[in-house]
Design a protein around this motif. Structure first.
Motif, PDB file in Angstrom:
ATOM      1  N   SER B  64      -1.656 -34.258  27.651  1.00  0.00           N
ATOM      2  CA  SER B  64      -1.402 -33.295  26.595  1.00  0.00           C
ATOM      3  C   SER B  64      -1.260 -34.107  25.151  1.00  0.00           C
ATOM      4  CB  SER B  64      -0.114 -32.720  26.762  1.00  0.00           C
ATOM      5  OG  SER B  64       0.540 -32.005  25.802  1.00  0.00           O
ATOM      6  N   TYR B  65      -1.989 -33.200  24.134  1.00  0.00           N
ATOM      7  CA  TYR B  65      -2.050 -33.690  22.785  1.00  0.00           C
ATOM      8  C   TYR B  65      -1.768 -32.322  22.166  1.00  0.00           C
ATOM      9  CZ  TYR B  65      -4.203 -35.388  18.449  1.00  0.00           C
ATOM     10  OH  TYR B  65      -4.539 -35.694  17.360  1.00  0.00           O
ATOM     11  N   ARG B  66      -0.893 -32.550  21.047  1.00  0.00           N
ATOM     12  CA  ARG B  66      -0.586 -31.328  20.168  1.00  0.00           C
ATOM     13  C   ARG B  66      -0.499 -31.899  18.657  1.00  0.00           C
ATOM     14  NH1 ARG B  66      -1.585 -29.444  23.939  1.00  0.00           N
ATOM     15  NH2 ARG B  66      -0.665 -28.208  25.379  1.00  0.00           N
ATOM     16  N   LEU B  67      -1.228 -31.137  17.985  1.00  0.00           N
ATOM     17  CA  LEU B  67      -1.372 -31.410  16.635  1.00  0.00           C
ATOM     18  C   LEU B  67      -0.128 -30.740  15.945  1.00  0.00           C
ATOM     19  CD1 LEU B  67      -3.451 -32.479  14.306  1.00  0.00           C
ATOM     20  CD2 LEU B  67      -4.136 -30.178  14.191  1.00  0.00           C
ATOM     21  N   THR B  68       0.702 -31.424  15.187  1.00  0.00           N
ATOM     22  CA  THR B  68       1.929 -30.788  14.476  1.00  0.00           C
ATOM     23  C   THR B  68       1.790 -31.164  13.042  1.00  0.00           C
ATOM     24  OG1 THR B  68       2.928 -32.708  15.249  1.00  0.00           O
ATOM     25  CG2 THR B  68       3.218 -30.422  16.426  1.00  0.00           C
ATOM     26  N   LYS B  69       2.479 -30.312  12.143  1.00  0.00           N
ATOM     27  CA  LYS B  69       2.832 -30.487  11.109  1.00  0.00           C
ATOM     28  C   LYS B  69       3.952 -31.375  10.808  1.00  0.00           C
ATOM     29  CE  LYS B  69       0.768 -29.302   7.095  1.00  0.00           C
ATOM     30  NZ  LYS B  69      -0.276 -30.028   6.705  1.00  0.00           N
ATOM     31  N   ARG B  70       4.014 -32.314   9.561  1.00  0.00           N
ATOM     32  CA  ARG B  70       5.108 -33.108   9.487  1.00  0.00           C
ATOM     33  C   ARG B  70       5.924 -32.428   8.014  1.00  0.00           C
ATOM     34  NH1 ARG B  70       4.293 -39.399   9.302  1.00  0.00           N
ATOM     35  NH2 ARG B  70       6.604 -39.320  10.018  1.00  0.00           N
ATOM     36  N   SER B  71       7.292 -33.197   8.012  1.00  0.00           N
ATOM     37  CA  SER B  71       7.643 -32.661   6.602  1.00  0.00           C
ATOM     38  C   SER B  71       7.240 -33.530   5.392  1.00  0.00           C
ATOM     39  CB  SER B  71       9.081 -32.821   6.732  1.00  0.00           C
ATOM     40  OG  SER B  71       9.532 -34.048   7.308  1.00  0.00           O
ATOM     41  N   VAL B  72       6.722 -34.951   5.799  1.00  0.00           N
ATOM     42  CA  VAL B  72       6.253 -35.414   4.734  1.00  0.00           C
ATOM     43  C   VAL B  72       4.604 -35.333   4.624  1.00  0.00           C
ATOM     44  CG1 VAL B  72       8.160 -36.973   4.369  1.00  0.00           C
ATOM     45  CG2 VAL B  72       6.626 -37.665   6.156  1.00  0.00           C
ATOM     46  N   GLY B  73       4.182 -35.903   3.369  1.00  0.00           N
ATOM     47  CA  GLY B  73       2.661 -35.736   3.240  1.00  0.00           C
ATOM     48  C   GLY B  73       2.008 -37.267   3.591  1.00  0.00           C
ATOM     49  N   THR B  74       2.397 -37.753   4.678  1.00  0.00           N
ATOM     50  CA  THR B  74       1.657 -39.148   4.988  1.00  0.00           C
ATOM     51  C   THR B  74       0.013 -38.880   5.249  1.00  0.00           C
ATOM     52  OG1 THR B  74       2.264 -38.515   7.228  1.00  0.00           O
ATOM     53  CG2 THR B  74       3.757 -40.221   6.215  1.00  0.00           C
ATOM     54  N   PHE B  75      -0.560 -40.183   4.988  1.00  0.00           N
ATOM     55  CA  PHE B  75      -1.905 -40.007   5.251  1.00  0.00           C
ATOM     56  C   PHE B  75      -2.106 -40.449   6.532  1.00  0.00           C
ATOM     57  CE2 PHE B  75      -1.438 -39.988   0.788  1.00  0.00           C
ATOM     58  CZ  PHE B  75      -2.728 -39.197   0.229  1.00  0.00           C
ATOM     59  N   PHE B  76      -1.467 -41.334   7.092  1.00  0.00           N
ATOM     60  CA  PHE B  76      -1.818 -42.014   8.432  1.00  0.00           C
ATOM     61  C   PHE B  76      -0.612 -42.178   9.154  1.00  0.00           C
ATOM     62  CE2 PHE B  76      -4.215 -43.977   4.968  1.00  0.00           C
ATOM     63  CZ  PHE B  76      -5.556 -43.993   5.596  1.00  0.00           C
ATOM     64  N   GLY B  77       0.212 -40.784   9.460  1.00  0.00           N
ATOM     65  CA  GLY B  77       1.275 -40.701  10.190  1.00  0.00           C
ATOM     66  C   GLY B  77       1.079 -40.368  11.526  1.00  0.00           C
TER      67      GLY B  77
END
Ligand code: SF4
Ligand code: SF4
Ligand code: SF4
Lengths: 270, 377
Positions: B64-77
């Motif tokens: 399983s792989y899920r793409l999710t949004k983070r609260s910070v605008g990291t480039f490589f997170g």
């Protein structure tokens, strides 16, 4: 066209004509094909049927009537190389759903005069009736594969048609797995490649129209479906679509039904 | 100010990343990097920093792989995704040569000139650098170097990234291949986000890296900035979801060829080939000969293949590995045992792709543990 050009014939049994149309669909390559062979019979393009023998016969459709069961014998006798094209000809097609039921019940429901209907109890692939030299899978077949098959046959070599699962095409094309990334039900891991991963490419699960890949582990695949919460009826339907009659898919659909029955009766027993 | 050189550490603000990528592009490199597509972070051509998965992350587990949004605008997170750099250098499909029939009955051979790709890889992880080194060993350093691979590897600019967000299926720390990069890069970035700051510490790995970074005034990283960066990669190593005991895994697998676990796993395995194809070190191919309709031209093509297919071990008379059991065993024993005899290292870098992208979620770290538990010493 050379005087000795191989003679090609196209035949139709129980089918929708979609596979034959793939031949017309070859567009630019059609001219090259027409230049390399003599088209002796091709009902989709012309009503004239040239006499046999034929060097290559492309057979579309499944056998569903006593008359067709005889006709295919005739075609085999008159063909040097016989190729079954499409899910109907290679697995019995969607009409093989009748194999799981009593066909006479449908006939009396559908037709005003059932006595006029002369049909077999099953829809079967060409290979159950005569020796088949090559099979091209798919509903419909892929025109590139058709061209490769004609090309290989004319050049006396083995066609390059991989029986690997659809996943191999996804990965070579860099398509993100829809099952892992989106939890979609995808038949790719047990389905014969050849379509170029058409459905996953458009964010859909493969629905198995090419039938089983080489050595598919259908039981392990079915247990995944179960694990992902698919009810048994839905799993059965997945295995019973265009290639319902292919042995690996047929047996797995029966096994799912059987185990669902066992678990309901054991529940009822408590 | 003394110019920066190899081994030096500079500090960059996030808005300087665009300038850095433009400077690399300015040297004629096509940028390849992570970007969001089809519900995942994949590798593809990017125009600049805006195409990076800003503020995105992934949640990975077996199958399983899920793409999710983070609260910070990291480039490589995020961790590694479904693609690897393998496809850039070891092409999934390739024409090897064409033969053309001559009037006199002979034939001429045309070989395509191996294509050099002047590419800059952006965001290469430590495990991926290790995987590239392994493929170099296999495809370049043996007695028969692959000219196509060699050409594509020739002119590459590498911007590596130290991992600060390991995936749940990663185990590079236990194999010593990550999460911090050691060598083989032009620049290596560590992204640091604190409550008040967002910056990159950039380590210079080559003179070309120094030149690119020298195109505008950058400051040396301060001692505390370096400490922040190091703490984050260290924490990533400590948080890794899985591990393999690398000390004796080679011997354990080699002496367990008849372990009952192989059959149990084969019963679950679909034989779908996904594990081998997502693996950044698997290199196997099949060749096919095609003709044109007239039979005047023949073309030999090469495609990725997998030991999970029956045709892979086909020899005169049939396939050698007829059972799913023998095919699963082939994969695991090659990767984590006899690869070492052939190429001097394990064939696994602990990236976890084969675990995440296996539709059945078969987890090789769990398999190795199960085999150890039933060790047939
Ligand atoms: S999308 Fe379907 S066919 Fe493609 S890799 Fe995933 S399971 Fe296989
Ligand atoms: S075997 Fe699995 S974890 Fe190891 S390098 Fe290959 S894909 Fe990554
Ligand atoms: S990805 Fe998983 S199911 Fe597919 S061949 Fe590999 S181990 Fe088997």
């Amino acid at each position: 066209m050379a005087a000795t050009a191989p003679r090609l014939a196209v035949w139709k049994f129980a089918s929708c004509d979609g596979c034959q149309l793939s031949l017309l669909d070859l567009e630019d390559d059609l001219l090259a094909v027409a230049g390399a062979v003599e088209i002796a019979s091709f009902p989709e393009a012309s009503r004239a049927v040239g006499p046999g023998p034929y060097d290559v016969s492309l057979v579309e459709g499944s056998i569903t009537t006593p008359h067709d069961a005889e006709r295919i014998q005739d075609i085999r006798r008159n063909s040097r190389i016989l190729v079954a094209i499409g899910s109907c000809a290679t697995a019995g097609g969607i009409q093989a759903l009748r194999n799981f039921h009593a066909v006479k019940d449908f006939v009396s429901l559908v037709y005003a005069h059932p006595t006029y209907i002369d049909t077999l109890a099953t829809s079967t692939p060409i290979s159950e009736h005569v020796k088949v030299d090559h099979e091209l899978h798919g509903c419909p077949i892929n025109k590139r594969q058709l061209l490769e098959l004609l090309n290989a046959t004319l050049n006396g070599r083995k066609p390059v048609i991989s029986p690997h699962p659809v996943c191999t095409e996804c990965k070579r094309k860099g398509i993100v797995c829809v099952m892992v990334a989106q939890d979609l039900v995808c038949m790719g891991p047990v389905t014969h490649a050849g379509c170029g991963a058409l459905c996953p490419r458009y964010q859909r699960g493969c629905f198995g129209c090419y039938g089983p890949s080489d050595a598919p582990n259908t039981a392990a695949f079915a247990s995944s479906l179960d694990f992902h919460g698919l009810p048994p009826e839905a799993s059965v339907r997945l295995f019973r679509s265009f290639a319902a009659g292919a042995p690996e898919f047929r047996d797995q659909s029966l096994a799912i039904e059987e185990s669902a029955k066992r678990s309901t009766s054991s529940k009822a027993g408590h | 100010m003394v110019p920066l050189g190899v081994g030096d550490l500079a500090v960059m603000r996030p808005d300087e990343l665009s300038g850095l990528l433009a400077a690399i592009q300015g040297r004629g490199y096509t940028l390849l990097g992570p970007t969001v597509r089809d519900a995942a972070i994949v590798y593809g051509e990017i125009a600049g920093a805006d195409d990076l998965p800003i503020g995105w992350t992934d949640e990975q587990s077996p199958g399983s792989y899920r793409l999710t949004k983070r609260s910070v605008g990291t480039f490589f997170g995020y961790a590694v995704g479904p693609h690897s750099w393998k496809a850039t250098f070891h092409r999934p499909e390739l024409t090897l040569w064409q033969a053309e029939r001559q009037e006199n009955g002979g034939f001429t051979i045309h070989e395509p000139v191996p294509q050099t790709a002047r590419v800059a890889l952006i965001g290469v992880r430590a495990c991926e650098l290790a995987a590239i080194r392994i493929q170099d060993r296999v495809l370049l350093e043996g007695p028969f170097a692959d000219p196509h691979y060699a050409a594509r590897r020739r002119d590459v600019f590498v911007v590596a990234v130290n991992c600060t967000e390991p995936g749940a299926t990663c185990f590079c720390a236990s194999l010593g291949t990550g999460p911090s990069v050691g060598s083989g890069f032009d620049l290596a970035l560590t992204e640091v986000v604190t409550d008040t700051e967002h910056f990159f510490v950039a380590e210079i790995g080559s003179s070309q890296g120094a030149e690119v970074l020298g195109e505008w005034p950058v400051d040396r990283a301060s001692r505390s900035q370096i400490a922040e960066a190091t703490a984050r990669t260290q924490a990533a190593a400590d948080r890794m979801g899985r591990s393999v005991d690398a000390r004796d895994v080679k011997e354990v697998l080699a002496r367990n060829l008849e372990n009952p676990r192989w059959q149990e796993t084969a019963d679950r395995c679909l034989g779908c080939t996904n594990c081998t194809q997502v693996c950044p070190t698997c290199f196997c191919t099949a060749v096919h000969d095609l003709t044109d309709l007239s039979g005047r031209t023949a073309t030999r093509v090469r495609q990725w293949d997998s030991c999970f297919t029956r045709s892979f071990s086909y020899v005169h008379g049939g396939s050698v590995r007829r059972s799913g059991m023998s095919r699963y065993r082939q994969w695991l024993t090659h990767k984590l045992s006899y690869w070492a005899d052939e190429f001097g290292s394990l064939g696994c870098v602990g990236c976890g792709r084969c675990i995440t992208w296996c539709p059945k979620g078969i987890d090789l770290t769990e398999e190795i543990a199960a085999i150890r538990a039933l060790d047939q010493r």
